[in-house]
Design a protein around this motif. Structure first.
Motif, PDB file in Angstrom:
ATOM      1  N   VAL A 109      31.453  36.363  23.240  1.00 46.05           N
ATOM      2  CA  VAL A 109      30.118  36.846  23.602  1.00 46.05           C
ATOM      3  C   VAL A 109      30.207  38.369  23.681  1.00 46.05           C
ATOM      4  O   VAL A 109      31.155  38.904  24.260  1.00 46.05           O
ATOM      5  CB  VAL A 109      29.653  36.273  24.958  1.00 46.05           C
ATOM      6  CG1 VAL A 109      28.281  36.833  25.330  1.00 46.05           C
ATOM      7  CG2 VAL A 109      29.619  34.749  24.913  1.00 46.05           C
ATOM      8  N   VAL A 110      29.224  39.067  23.108  1.00 45.84           N
ATOM      9  CA  VAL A 110      29.263  40.525  23.071  1.00 45.84           C
ATOM     10  C   VAL A 110      27.967  41.123  23.617  1.00 45.84           C
ATOM     11  O   VAL A 110      26.890  40.554  23.447  1.00 45.84           O
ATOM     12  CB  VAL A 110      29.512  41.037  21.626  1.00 45.84           C
ATOM     13  CG1 VAL A 110      28.393  40.610  20.688  1.00 45.84           C
ATOM     14  CG2 VAL A 110      29.700  42.547  21.595  1.00 45.84           C
ATOM     15  N   ASN A 111      28.127  42.251  24.291  1.00 42.03           N
ATOM     16  CA  ASN A 111      26.993  43.083  24.693  1.00 42.03           C
ATOM     17  C   ASN A 111      27.151  44.423  23.984  1.00 42.03           C
ATOM     18  O   ASN A 111      28.022  45.225  24.344  1.00 42.03           O
ATOM     19  CB  ASN A 111      26.971  43.283  26.208  1.00 42.03           C
ATOM     20  CG  ASN A 111      26.003  44.397  26.620  1.00 42.03           C
ATOM     21  OD1 ASN A 111      24.930  44.553  26.045  1.00 42.03           O
ATOM     22  ND2 ASN A 111      26.386  45.172  27.625  1.00 42.03           N
ATOM     23  N   PHE A 112      26.322  44.660  22.964  1.00 45.85           N
ATOM     24  CA  PHE A 112      26.389  45.929  22.252  1.00 45.85           C
ATOM     25  C   PHE A 112      25.661  47.018  23.037  1.00 45.85           C
ATOM     26  O   PHE A 112      24.555  46.809  23.537  1.00 45.85           O
ATOM     27  CB  PHE A 112      25.774  45.799  20.859  1.00 45.85           C
ATOM     28  CG  PHE A 112      26.677  45.096  19.877  1.00 45.85           C
ATOM     29  CD1 PHE A 112      27.822  45.725  19.410  1.00 45.85           C
ATOM     30  CD2 PHE A 112      26.387  43.815  19.429  1.00 45.85           C
ATOM     31  CE1 PHE A 112      28.665  45.084  18.514  1.00 45.85           C
ATOM     32  CE2 PHE A 112      27.221  43.175  18.530  1.00 45.85           C
ATOM     33  CZ  PHE A 112      28.367  43.799  18.076  1.00 45.85           C
ATOM     34  N   GLY A 113      26.284  48.191  23.129  1.00 43.60           N
ATOM     35  CA  GLY A 113      25.721  49.283  23.900  1.00 43.60           C
ATOM     36  C   GLY A 113      24.652  50.052  23.152  1.00 43.60           C
ATOM     37  O   GLY A 113      24.685  50.162  21.929  1.00 43.60           O
ATOM     38  N   ASP A 114      23.693  50.582  23.921  1.00 45.72           N
ATOM     39  CA  ASP A 114      22.671  51.505  23.415  1.00 45.72           C
ATOM     40  C   ASP A 114      21.989  50.982  22.156  1.00 45.72           C
ATOM     41  O   ASP A 114      21.860  51.693  21.158  1.00 45.72           O
ATOM     42  CB  ASP A 114      23.305  52.875  23.146  1.00 45.72           C
ATOM     43  CG  ASP A 114      22.274  53.992  23.089  1.00 45.72           C
ATOM     44  OD1 ASP A 114      21.087  53.724  23.344  1.00 45.72           O
ATOM     45  OD2 ASP A 114      22.666  55.135  22.781  1.00 45.72           O
ATOM     46  N   GLU A 115      21.514  49.741  22.208  1.00 44.52           N
ATOM     47  CA  GLU A 115      20.836  49.163  21.043  1.00 44.52           C
ATOM     48  C   GLU A 115      19.461  49.771  20.835  1.00 44.52           C
ATOM     49  O   GLU A 115      19.036  50.013  19.697  1.00 44.52           O
ATOM     50  CB  GLU A 115      20.730  47.642  21.213  1.00 44.52           C
ATOM     51  CG  GLU A 115      20.341  46.896  19.948  1.00 44.52           C
ATOM     52  CD  GLU A 115      18.828  46.738  19.750  1.00 44.52           C
ATOM     53  OE1 GLU A 115      18.418  46.263  18.682  1.00 44.52           O
ATOM     54  OE2 GLU A 115      18.065  47.100  20.681  1.00 44.52           O
ATOM     55  N   GLU A 116      18.729  49.998  21.915  1.00 39.04           N
ATOM     56  CA  GLU A 116      17.344  50.439  21.783  1.00 39.04           C
ATOM     57  C   GLU A 116      17.213  51.918  21.410  1.00 39.04           C
ATOM     58  O   GLU A 116      16.186  52.336  20.878  1.00 39.04           O
ATOM     59  CB  GLU A 116      16.575  50.171  23.085  1.00 39.04           C
ATOM     60  CG  GLU A 116      16.414  48.702  23.419  1.00 39.04           C
ATOM     61  CD  GLU A 116      15.467  47.958  22.482  1.00 39.04           C
ATOM     62  OE1 GLU A 116      15.019  48.547  21.483  1.00 39.04           O
ATOM     63  OE2 GLU A 116      15.196  46.776  22.748  1.00 39.04           O
TER      64      GLU A 116
END
Length: 400
Positions: A109-116
């Motif tokens: 499971v990944v949380n990508f940073g600064d997507e927006e």
């Protein structure tokens, strides 16, 4: 999980979320992700670009199946855009463990940073860096509205900005990435389906229009003597709407800055950012070209200078056909769930990574179609359907 995450970064006045990269709210979101990972006995790590990973199985084994999304938000954004994908990923893993599923491939499971891109003006910074679509030099030049650079912000948050950059070794470990996301539109609501599969992401980009005039007194300067950039900007906003309507596309001036920004002062600079998207490249070129042509004509008529800078661009993304078809097979034949395939005008980390690894997306119905707003929503039953669909997909991909 949802209840724990819901208050983080929520603005009391607007009811929306202000979870900007490398801020206190972002740190709280990241702490939540780490807690979820460690609480499930998953191997937790942060990569060189600040993206968070939670692994089940050996990452070095390769051919991993990865799911997840992002936790940051646009200014005063909704609760579902991004977080639904991360929460659903952990919930899908819980579902599979409850089934007694035995995995033959590593799962993450990944949380990508600064997507927006809400703080530094460029979307998908974490995944762009990882995929080599954003250089270290370009990233180091990014600054927020207060003049704080990306390296300085990362350092203040406890991360090493000198370590960022392309990460081909990490991408080489991944055999498939599947991102679940709330739909940003009403296609599923209109079709009556709780879950859909993405076919493609429209080409899209951001263009900055700098209208340069002359600051002067609002009360003593004759209209004939003014070099006011505001009328040119206003006419360009209307031109963008007109060009988009003619082409069946979308175009939005959603951000503007004015200098000196005084009520009784004629502006010296009006800077506006255009976001435009279309189903194909030719249509997008037509819209943006038409807006630029109109803007130059308006600027010339008002004696105003104009610079147009393309700040970001993403070509059309066709999701991996074999993976997309496999998702449809798993959800259709194996479960009997009717899952429509639809395109989207919104960008995602899955789109950025599609040039490096096979990617696919699942959408969960949004009854109002509203997104990037506190009014963004999804029914609990549809969210549960999304979790089950994602669990079925992960089981079909990681247990064969």
């Amino acid at each position: 999980m949802w209840a724990d995450l819901l208050p983080v970064g929520r603005h009391a006045g607007s009811g929306g979320y202000r979870r900007y990269a490398w801020t206190g709210a972002d740190a709280d979101c990241r702490a939540w992700f780490e807690e979820q990972a460690r609480g499930r006995g998953l191997a937790y790590e942060v990569d060189r670009n600040g993206n968070q990973w939670a692994w089940l199985g050996d990452p070095a084994a390769g051919d991993a199946v990865v799911t997840g999304s992002h936790l940051d938000s646009v200014p005063d954004g909704g609760a579902f855009d991004g977080p639904l994908g991360v929460v659903s990923s952990f919930a899908a893993l819980d579902e599979l463990r409850g089934r007694g599923t035995e995995f033959t491939r590593p799962l993450a499971v990944v949380n990508f940073g600064d997507e927006e891109g809400a703080r530094f003006g460029l979307a998908c910074v974490g995944s762009r860096l990882t995929a080599g679509q954003l250089t270290v030099e370009q990233a180091h030049r990014l600054t927020d509205g207060d003049g704080v650079s990306l390296p300085r912000a990362m350092e203040a948050a406890g991360y090493d900005p000198e370590a960022i950059g392309a990460d081909p070794e990490r991408l080489a470990r991944i055999g498939a990435f599947v991102e679940l996301h709330v739909e940003q539109g009403r296609a599923l609501d209109l079709s009556g389906d709780p879950v859909g599969i993405a076919s493609a992401i429209w080409p899209h980009g951001r263009w900055r229009f700098d209208f340069r005039g002359e600051a002067n007194h609002a009360g003593t300067t004759r209209l004939a003597d003014r070099r006011d950039p505001m009328p040119s900007y206003a006419e360009t906003v209307l031109a963008a709407r007109r060009e988009a309507e003619l082409a069946g596309a979308v175009a939005t001036f959603g951000k503007v800055s004015v200098e000196p920004n005084g009520v009784n002062a004629i502006p010296s600079l009006v800077r506006g950012w255009l976001d435009s998207r279309a189903a194909d490249q030719e249509t997008l070129d037509t819209v943006v070209g038409g807006v630029q042509k109109a803007a130059r004509e308006y600027a010339a008529a008002h004696g105003v200078g104009l610079d147009v800078v393309r700040e970001s661009f993403t070509p059309v993304v066709e999701f991996d056909h074999a993976l997309r078809d496999e998702l449809a097979r798993i959800l259709g034949r194996d479960t009997g769930l009717r899952v429509p395939v639809l395109g989207t005008g919104a960008g995602h980390d899955a789109g950025i990574l599609s040039g490096s690894i096979p990617t696919a997306m699942l959408f969960v119905r949004n009854p109002t179609g509203v997104s990037h707003s506190p009014a963004e929503s999804a029914a609990e039953d549809d969210c549960v359907a999304g979790v089950r669909a994602l669990a079925d997909v992960l089981e079909g991909l990681a247990c064969r």
